[in-house]
Design an enzyme around this catalytic site. Structure first.
Site, PDB file in Angstrom:
ATOM      1  N   ARG A   7      64.051 -21.323  15.519  1.00  0.00           N
ATOM      2  CA  ARG A   7      62.819 -20.896  14.862  1.00  0.00           C
ATOM      3  C   ARG A   7      62.383 -19.538  15.368  1.00  0.00           C
ATOM      4  NH1 ARG A   7      58.989 -24.277  12.714  1.00  0.00           N
ATOM      5  NH2 ARG A   7      58.209 -22.243  12.089  1.00  0.00           N
ATOM      6  N   ARG A  63      69.469  -8.128   4.930  1.00  0.00           N
ATOM      7  CA  ARG A  63      70.559  -7.395   4.264  1.00  0.00           C
ATOM      8  C   ARG A  63      70.678  -5.976   4.823  1.00  0.00           C
ATOM      9  NH1 ARG A  63      72.633 -11.685   3.025  1.00  0.00           N
ATOM     10  NH2 ARG A  63      71.941 -12.852   1.238  1.00  0.00           N
ATOM     11  N   CYS A  74      64.197 -16.940   0.695  1.00  0.00           N
ATOM     12  CA  CYS A  74      62.775 -16.751   0.981  1.00  0.00           C
ATOM     13  C   CYS A  74      61.943 -17.761   0.213  1.00  0.00           C
ATOM     14  CB  CYS A  74      62.331 -15.353   0.579  1.00  0.00           C
ATOM     15  SG  CYS A  74      63.186 -14.044   1.444  1.00  0.00           S
ATOM     16  N   GLU A  77      54.907 -20.255   2.197  1.00  0.00           N
ATOM     17  CA  GLU A  77      54.271 -21.350   2.932  1.00  0.00           C
ATOM     18  C   GLU A  77      53.158 -21.956   2.076  1.00  0.00           C
ATOM     19  OE1 GLU A  77      54.590 -22.569   6.169  1.00  0.00           O
ATOM     20  OE2 GLU A  77      56.244 -21.250   6.700  1.00  0.00           O
ATOM     21  N   ARG A  89      57.942 -16.385   8.865  1.00  0.00           N
ATOM     22  CA  ARG A  89      58.645 -17.350   9.710  1.00  0.00           C
ATOM     23  C   ARG A  89      60.108 -17.380   9.294  1.00  0.00           C
ATOM     24  NH1 ARG A  89      53.586 -19.648   8.740  1.00  0.00           N
ATOM     25  NH2 ARG A  89      52.568 -20.591  10.542  1.00  0.00           N
ATOM     26  N   TYR A 107      58.879 -15.818  19.041  1.00  0.00           N
ATOM     27  CA  TYR A 107      57.601 -15.584  18.360  1.00  0.00           C
ATOM     28  C   TYR A 107      57.081 -14.232  18.807  1.00  0.00           C
ATOM     29  CZ  TYR A 107      57.982 -20.368  16.872  1.00  0.00           C
ATOM     30  OH  TYR A 107      58.437 -21.512  16.280  1.00  0.00           O
ATOM     31  N   ARG A 115      53.103 -21.065  18.666  1.00  0.00           N
ATOM     32  CA  ARG A 115      53.832 -21.956  19.580  1.00  0.00           C
ATOM     33  C   ARG A 115      53.708 -21.461  21.030  1.00  0.00           C
ATOM     34  NH1 ARG A 115      57.482 -25.828  17.673  1.00  0.00           N
ATOM     35  NH2 ARG A 115      57.276 -26.470  19.835  1.00  0.00           N
TER      36      ARG A 115
END
Length: 122
Positions: A7, A63, A74, A77, A89, A107, A115
């Site tokens: 992640r 790319r 893609c 959310e 994310r 992150y 997080r």
């Protein structure tokens, strides 16, 4: 060799195309570097953006930095009212000999708040 998911997230200052591409590329590079990954180790990358980002697809940054043979996708959310704004994310699927405990999730910028348990920002 195991399949692992890694992640990562970053927060943008503004929804501008070049800024989104810069921050997205920075995130991809940081995840690859933190986990000693090369392009050939990658299976796929899923990117999501919060609903307030629409200036470009984060996959374009992938790319541009050479991930031309890796499947990239893609998505948006869900619009949660109290969510951190302007966040990209990603979830990287990779083959790795690292155990789950050794995987480094990344992150960046304001996204460290998502997080703190993984970033040491507690």
């Amino acid at each position: 060799m195991a399949v692992r998911a890694i992640r990562g997230a970053t927060q943008l200052d503004v929804d501008e195309r070049e800024h989104l591409l810069e921050r997205s590329a920075e995130l991809v590079r940081a995840v690859l570097e933190a986990n000693d990954l090369e392009n050939e180790d990658l299976i796929s990358i899923l990117f999501t953006v919060t609903p307030d980002l629409h200036s470009e697809f984060p996959a374009v940054a992938g790319r541009q930095i050479g991930l031309t043979d890796v499947p990239l996708m893609c998505m948006q959310e869900i619009a949660v009212p109290h969510a951190l704004p302007r966040v990209v994310r990603m979830m990287v699927h990779t083959e790795s000999q690292r155990s789950r405990e050794k995987i480094q999730h990344v992150y960046l910028h304001g996204a460290v708040a998502l997080r703190p348990d993984l970033t040491g920002a507690q």
